[in-house]
Enzyme design. Sequence first.
Site, mmCIF file in Angstrom:
data_model
loop_
_atom_site.group_PDB
_atom_site.id
_atom_site.type_symbol
_atom_site.label_atom_id
_atom_site.label_comp_id
_atom_site.label_asym_id
_atom_site.label_seq_id
_atom_site.Cartn_x
_atom_site.Cartn_y
_atom_site.Cartn_z
ATOM 1 N N CYS A 109 0.398 10.150 39.590
ATOM 2 C CA CYS A 109 0.791 9.793 40.950
ATOM 3 C C CYS A 109 1.546 8.469 40.917
ATOM 4 O O CYS A 109 1.656 7.818 39.885
ATOM 5 C CB CYS A 109 -0.433 9.686 41.866
ATOM 6 S SG CYS A 109 -1.575 8.358 41.411
ATOM 7 N N CYS A 112 -0.164 5.417 39.558
ATOM 8 C CA CYS A 112 -0.161 5.280 38.102
ATOM 9 C C CYS A 112 1.062 4.488 37.646
ATOM 10 O O CYS A 112 0.969 3.646 36.738
ATOM 11 C CB CYS A 112 -0.170 6.651 37.438
ATOM 12 S SG CYS A 112 -1.622 7.665 37.802
ATOM 13 N N ASP A 516 46.527 -1.344 31.945
ATOM 14 C CA ASP A 516 46.943 -2.161 30.821
ATOM 15 C C ASP A 516 47.949 -1.326 30.027
ATOM 16 O O ASP A 516 47.963 -0.095 30.137
ATOM 17 C CB ASP A 516 45.740 -2.522 29.957
ATOM 18 C CG ASP A 516 46.135 -3.332 28.747
ATOM 19 O OD1 ASP A 516 46.880 -4.303 28.907
ATOM 20 O OD2 ASP A 516 45.712 -2.964 27.634
ATOM 21 N N ASP A 709 41.537 -0.895 27.859
ATOM 22 C CA ASP A 709 40.816 -0.461 26.660
ATOM 23 C C ASP A 709 40.315 -1.613 25.810
ATOM 24 O O ASP A 709 39.466 -1.412 24.950
ATOM 25 C CB ASP A 709 41.712 0.432 25.797
ATOM 26 C CG ASP A 709 42.603 -0.379 24.875
ATOM 27 O OD1 ASP A 709 43.200 -1.353 25.346
ATOM 28 O OD2 ASP A 709 42.698 -0.017 23.681
ATOM 29 N N ASP A 713 40.624 -6.907 28.548
ATOM 30 C CA ASP A 713 40.539 -6.306 29.877
ATOM 31 C C ASP A 713 39.164 -6.464 30.516
ATOM 32 O O ASP A 713 39.011 -6.159 31.695
ATOM 33 C CB ASP A 713 40.857 -4.803 29.788
ATOM 34 C CG ASP A 713 42.213 -4.555 29.141
ATOM 35 O OD1 ASP A 713 43.163 -5.253 29.503
ATOM 36 O OD2 ASP A 713 42.296 -3.674 28.269
#
Length: 812
Positions: A109, A112, A516, A709, A713
């Site tokens: 529950c 717990c 980019d 990438d 960036d």
Amino acid sequence: MADSEPCYHCGLPIPTGLDLAVEIGGQRRQMCCAGCQAVALAIVANGLADYYRHRDAMPESPREALPQIVADFALFDHPDVQKNFVRRAEGAAGEHEQEAALILEGITCAACVWLNESHVRRQPGVTSIDINYTTRRARVRWDERVTKLSAILEAIAAIGYRAHPYDVGRSEELAQKERKAALWRLFVAGFGMMQVMMYAVPVYLADGDMTPDIEQLMRWASLILTVPVILYSAAPFFVSAWRDLKLHRVGMDVPVALGVGAAFAASVWATLIAAGEVYFDSVTMFVFFLLSGRYLEMMARQKAARSVETLARAIPAFATRLAAWPDTAGERVAVVELRVGDVVQIRPGETVPADGCVLDGESAADESLLTGESRPVPKRAGDALIGGSVNTASPLVMRVERVGEATRVAAIQRLMERAAAEKPRLVEMADRVAGRFVIALLVLAVVTAVAWWWIDPSRALWIFVAVLVVSCPCALSLATPAALTVATGALAARGVLVTRGHAIEALARADRFIFDKTGTLTVGQMDLVEVNPVRGEAGFALSTAAALERGSEHPIARALTAGGTDAGVAASAVRATTGAGVEGLIDGRPWRLGRPEFVAAMHGLAVPLELESKVGAGDTVIALGNADGWQAFFRLSDSLRSEASAMTAGLSAAGIKLSIFSGDATAAAARVGAALGIADARGGLSPEDKHAALKALQDAGETVAMVGDGVNDAPVLARAQVSIAMGGGADLARANADVVLLGNDLLALPAGLALARRTVRIVKQNLVWAFAYNFLAIPLAMAGWVTPWMAGIGMSASSLLVVLNALRLQRR
């Protein structure tokens, strides 16, 4: 065994004559064994006695072998055991913070979950723990200088639970257990409904002509058949409602439990006194329809969320290792035993066991699970292989380069788990609205019942139940998360990995994409076209540049180091300036390599006006210099991605404005912009310049998606409303991105944008339907035109409709 009270901790009988009392909440509570006593004492000693007040189910009884279990925990401190499920915590303040994925057993529950989180957070060295009640998965972080993983596992065991390293098999067992329990509850409700209707239909058809004793017999038969439906099939509604009320919350199961309980109690009373109306048929029918809707919703949810588990299964259990290739036969070993540098053989049809490089053979690999690319990718000696891809044609021999948590599939899985753990703004808003709606619904139902008590007391109860049931906001709460969950899986299948909870909504709202240049719009494999020495020889200049760039992963650095020769040039004290270049000492003298402006700033050098014409307009220009002045200029070229033009055309057709922000020369950025039809192509930008330009666009009211990438960036990606990283880019860019293109295929961008916009449309459709249904159904129920069983069908159908509408996103 004694006939007195059971064990206060686990509920088992207490042996006669045993006195193992623990004082809890000011009262002596008896325990059945020393294990329960130890657990109870640990709970009380840590100030967590509220656990016993909040729990709504008994814990699993601790085993007598608890000391042996604790002894076994020490095994989890071994580095070889930890390497597959323990890693350095992302974003950790120090290098000593570790993170582990665990699965908990014994959770019954919400109390717990609260108990475990509260108890573990109090342990020395633990920095955080988060437990998902639905999946039983826990993510725990700790400082390895202060505590060990075994100590954390012992702390969990001390309060009666068991933790293990997360395993996809255990997770699937829990899902199967959930499905099995739901099916049994649905079967009992369906069987009970059919049998009750067999007794209810004759009473309806008789229309008062049935003798009282036969009618009473029908009622008693219906009562007996309805009891299992209430006690077993409808039990989760009552348990959840009771838990919510104890925690001072009003959940969506509260009106359901109230309506079912009120109708059943009134029917039992009418049966006992042999007067009034009974609603056993409506009760059983409502429970059946509601469970049917929830079962279908659960199956859809598990199907949509199974993509993470599918990735976990991508790595095989065994591999064929070649101990002394090529002079030996292979041996079958467990994949967990593979080490970096091992050589493995992959037969046709087998799955690649780790990330590596092809040594021998020529074949093709199916990487669709990891990149969304449906066509097999050709592989030959020197090509990279991704763990989890499938060899489709001929045998391959591969050298292992990354294993375990360092593999690409593990990184993808971590990003997907991060996205699943975050709640998008739409979901939080829907939850808040639903919570307030439930409270308003309860008030409205009571007012309706009072009004009908004065108008027609015989109809007050079933109208009260109908109002409670018909307008339960299950569809409202499912409208957004169902669509976002399905969309996340659908995007992953197309090679678009969502790593943040808000990404889909933000991507759908984006009206400008900023790219980019290097490695994003271009292939990212720079070629050294020309070396123009100003002083000295070209060979020495190139060797000097290679020495300064050695160790960098930037495409320009790879091109320079590949072209340089080992001329005995060594650089020391090398320091990189993001977006500008590097500087270091060679023979004790400072040198700079990078953008001409960066090198010129070293000693106040002037940038030559003829620079562009000298090295070739439109290409990337890198300068080398020291205190003596300019030493050389390097011209590097990069080709556009083959799909870049189709991608920009697709985005433009969708009404997206496009920009290029590049650190390369303005002429290089302009050339790429002209080739792709992007008018706003800006070059010569530092990371700070990119950040400022992006902020200016946002201040003008635009919603920006940034695609990049590299490490350069990362700050700009963090600034954009939605950040997109190429899957082959730098790790830092991927870690900061909201979306990752797994296959480096730019055509996934317009497809992902279209799916994100479609997702938002479906969310709006679901919300409109949910609100329209409630605003239409509530007045009809209040007017007495909707019976409880009709209300059950309406509520279940509304919930099922929003899930089925969301599943439309899986269609390509």
